[in-house]
Enzyme design. Structure first.
Site, PDB file in Angstrom:
ATOM      1  N   ARG A 230      37.258 -57.053  47.556  1.00 11.87           N
ATOM      2  CA  ARG A 230      37.787 -58.400  47.750  1.00 11.87           C
ATOM      3  C   ARG A 230      37.258 -59.328  46.653  1.00 11.87           C
ATOM      4  O   ARG A 230      36.107 -59.193  46.205  1.00 11.87           O
ATOM      5  CB  ARG A 230      37.388 -58.943  49.127  1.00 11.87           C
ATOM      6  CG  ARG A 230      38.017 -58.188  50.291  1.00 11.87           C
ATOM      7  CD  ARG A 230      37.649 -58.823  51.621  1.00 11.87           C
ATOM      8  NE  ARG A 230      38.300 -58.130  52.731  1.00 11.87           N
ATOM      9  CZ  ARG A 230      37.764 -57.100  53.394  1.00 11.87           C
ATOM     10  NH1 ARG A 230      36.552 -56.650  53.047  1.00 11.87           N
ATOM     11  NH2 ARG A 230      38.412 -56.535  54.390  1.00 11.87           N
ATOM     12  N   LYS A 255      33.732 -59.471  55.057  1.00 11.14           N
ATOM     13  CA  LYS A 255      34.632 -60.144  55.993  1.00 11.14           C
ATOM     14  C   LYS A 255      34.373 -59.706  57.431  1.00 11.14           C
ATOM     15  O   LYS A 255      34.378 -60.528  58.346  1.00 11.14           O
ATOM     16  CB  LYS A 255      36.080 -59.841  55.608  1.00 11.14           C
ATOM     17  CG  LYS A 255      37.116 -60.496  56.508  1.00 11.14           C
ATOM     18  CD  LYS A 255      38.519 -60.158  56.041  1.00 11.14           C
ATOM     19  CE  LYS A 255      39.565 -60.804  56.943  1.00 11.14           C
ATOM     20  NZ  LYS A 255      40.937 -60.464  56.501  1.00 11.14           N
ATOM     21  N   HIS A 318      43.621 -60.682  44.726  1.00 11.49           N
ATOM     22  CA  HIS A 318      43.612 -59.864  45.929  1.00 11.49           C
ATOM     23  C   HIS A 318      44.629 -58.731  45.838  1.00 11.49           C
ATOM     24  O   HIS A 318      44.550 -57.728  46.563  1.00 11.49           O
ATOM     25  CB  HIS A 318      43.902 -60.734  47.150  1.00 11.49           C
ATOM     26  CG  HIS A 318      43.197 -60.271  48.395  1.00 11.49           C
ATOM     27  ND1 HIS A 318      43.544 -59.121  49.055  1.00 11.49           N
ATOM     28  CD2 HIS A 318      42.158 -60.792  49.083  1.00 11.49           C
ATOM     29  CE1 HIS A 318      42.768 -58.962  50.107  1.00 11.49           C
ATOM     30  NE2 HIS A 318      41.912 -59.946  50.148  1.00 11.49           N
ATOM     31  N   ARG A 321      43.755 -54.874  45.424  1.00  7.66           N
ATOM     32  CA  ARG A 321      43.526 -54.039  46.602  1.00  7.66           C
ATOM     33  C   ARG A 321      44.837 -53.399  47.073  1.00  7.66           C
ATOM     34  O   ARG A 321      44.880 -52.221  47.426  1.00  7.66           O
ATOM     35  CB  ARG A 321      42.892 -54.866  47.718  1.00  7.66           C
ATOM     36  CG  ARG A 321      41.476 -55.282  47.411  1.00  7.66           C
ATOM     37  CD  ARG A 321      40.959 -56.342  48.363  1.00  7.66           C
ATOM     38  NE  ARG A 321      40.952 -55.943  49.760  1.00  7.66           N
ATOM     39  CZ  ARG A 321      40.063 -55.138  50.331  1.00  7.66           C
ATOM     40  NH1 ARG A 321      39.092 -54.612  49.586  1.00  7.66           N
ATOM     41  NH2 ARG A 321      40.112 -54.856  51.623  1.00  7.66           N
ATOM     42  N   HIS A 344      38.358 -51.642  55.806  1.00  8.27           N
ATOM     43  CA  HIS A 344      39.158 -51.947  56.984  1.00  8.27           C
ATOM     44  C   HIS A 344      38.602 -51.164  58.167  1.00  8.27           C
ATOM     45  O   HIS A 344      38.287 -49.987  58.032  1.00  8.27           O
ATOM     46  CB  HIS A 344      40.620 -51.559  56.767  1.00  8.27           C
ATOM     47  CG  HIS A 344      41.309 -52.423  55.762  1.00  8.27           C
ATOM     48  ND1 HIS A 344      42.496 -52.071  55.155  1.00  8.27           N
ATOM     49  CD2 HIS A 344      40.980 -53.638  55.247  1.00  8.27           C
ATOM     50  CE1 HIS A 344      42.875 -53.026  54.315  1.00  8.27           C
ATOM     51  NE2 HIS A 344      41.964 -53.982  54.356  1.00  8.27           N
ATOM     52  N   TYR A 354      31.753 -48.018  63.333  1.00  5.87           N
ATOM     53  CA  TYR A 354      31.725 -47.994  61.867  1.00  5.87           C
ATOM     54  C   TYR A 354      30.378 -47.545  61.320  1.00  5.87           C
ATOM     55  O   TYR A 354      29.335 -48.045  61.705  1.00  5.87           O
ATOM     56  CB  TYR A 354      32.045 -49.395  61.354  1.00  5.87           C
ATOM     57  CG  TYR A 354      32.229 -49.477  59.862  1.00  5.87           C
ATOM     58  CD1 TYR A 354      31.211 -49.949  59.041  1.00  5.87           C
ATOM     59  CD2 TYR A 354      33.419 -49.096  59.264  1.00  5.87           C
ATOM     60  CE1 TYR A 354      31.369 -50.035  57.680  1.00  5.87           C
ATOM     61  CE2 TYR A 354      33.594 -49.184  57.898  1.00  5.87           C
ATOM     62  CZ  TYR A 354      32.562 -49.655  57.120  1.00  5.87           C
ATOM     63  OH  TYR A 354      32.735 -49.733  55.759  1.00  5.87           O
TER      64      TYR A 354
END
Length: 381
Positions: A230, A255, A318, A321, A344, A354
């Site tokens: 990002r 994020k 951006h 990506r 993500h 995660y």
């Protein structure tokens, strides 16, 4: 009567609950762990509640002093609800920022503060929170829409709604006025980030980037396109985050607020080594040209793309990506590996557990393939 230790050790439960102190003073504990001082009294056979602040900002001693002051006013025949200074939207906003937003990413907080300062505070800042109507908020959002910023209008509605619901939870108001605005704003037409996917176009982009005359910005462009990170993560990259073969981004910069590891291809390592004599003695890989105390501005890479001849409709920072994701998927790369590399998180609660190093061996190969693919295009077209 409560003790300071009992107040400190009051634990959150599934639902909010109240703990009585004395003479109308209560401590309310929310499931979030937030604690509020509430003064309850009756006037004309009707119960009233006043918020006396949050704990620990307002101590038990101070809460009792505030209660006693109110009781003194009542003994004189004065109504606390009429004599106390009205709680304004700005007052509640400051408490909300302190209690509910303290763990948010710095970039997100900047956006929230900018939206509030520019769009909301001029109209609602000094207005008593209980006197704000749905129409007041709608007028603000309509003005933003009329200026052509439909997404910003929705963002402002969302932020103000969070503040009003915080006021409801604090017993300052009875309902959130933004609830009545559901369906009142224009439908949002989302545009995907502009990007390039045709190999010939990507080749042209890579040649233009590699020919960029200013080393620092050329490195920023190459670092961005090779890592597919990002833009905010790239411009705030620090030298302490660069390890031998990886870029280790701490959770507070991400994020999703989760630590993320980016494998460094041989091309990215070469970019890092080119940067080292230029910025290696400082904090940032890409410091601000106007002063090394700050990192590069969020507009730096965008301006560079315009300088080399690419418009906003062709590609934005951006969009690197989206370019990486599209091309990698088209070449049959493992979708889960691609998604993890983009940081993500799967919305499925089980698969979304995660691990910052998940698929790391596969991602190392993926990022080297991506960098090699980009370089190969400059020779093929």
């Amino acid at each position: 009567m409560l003790t300071e230790l009992e107040v400190k050790n009051s634990k959150p439960r599934d639902k909010s609950y109240m703990v009585r102190d004395d003479r109308g003073l209560y401590l309310r504990v929310d499931p979030s762990g937030c604690k509020y001082w509430i003064f309850r009294y009756w006037e004309n056979s009707k119960e009233h509640k006043l918020s006396l602040g949050t704990y620990p900002e307002v101590s038990l001693k101070d809460a009792r002093l505030n209660r006693d002051e109110i009781q003194t006013r009542r003994a004189k025949g004065e109504s606390p609800s009429r004599k106390m200074k009205p709680t304004t939207f700005s007052d509640v906003m400051q408490d909300w920022l302190k209690v509910r937003m303290s763990d948010k990413a710095e970039s997100y907080l900047r956006m929230v503060n900018l939206r509030l300062k520019k769009n909301v505070l001029p109209s609602l800042g000094d207005k008593p929170i209980g006197e704000i109507t749905p129409s007041d908020v709608l007028q603000i959002c309509r003005k933003i829409e009329d200026d052509g910023h439909e997404e910003t209008a929705r963002c402002v509605k969302t932020i103000t709604g969070q503040i009003f619901r915080f006021a409801v939870a604090s017993d300052l108001i009875k309902y959130d006025p933004t609830y009545a605005l559901n369906g009142a704003l224009k439908s949002l037409h989302r545009n995907h980030y502009a990007t390039l996917t045709d190999p010939a176009d990507i080749a042209l982009l890579m040649r233009a980037i590699k020919a960029y005359p200013y080393p620092l910005m050329r490195c920023a462009l190459l670092f961005s396109v090779y890592t597919a990170a990002r833009p905010g993560e790239v411009r705030s990259a620090e030298w302490t985050e660069i390890k031998m073969d990886t870029w280790d981004i701490p959770a507070e910069k991400m994020k999703m607020r989760r630590r993320h590891i980016v494998p460094l291809s041989s091309q990215v390592k070469a970019v890092v080594e080119e940067l080292r004599p230029i910025t290696g003695s400082g904090r940032w890989l890409f410091p601000n040209p106007r002063g090394s105390a700050r990192c590069m501005s969020d507009n730096g890479v965008r301006v560079a793309l315009r300088t080399i001849g690419f418009t906003n409709n062709q590609i934005v920072p951006h969009g690197f990506r989206a370019m990486f994701s599209t091309v990698a998927n088209e070449h049959g790369m493992n979708r889960d590996v691609i998604e993890r590399q983009l940081a993500h998180i799967d919305k499925n609660t089980i698969r979304g557990a995660y691990n910052h190093a998940e698929y790391l061996p596969e991602r190392i190969k993926l990022m080297q393939w991506w960098a090699d693919y980009l370089d190969s295009l400059t020779e093929s077209f």
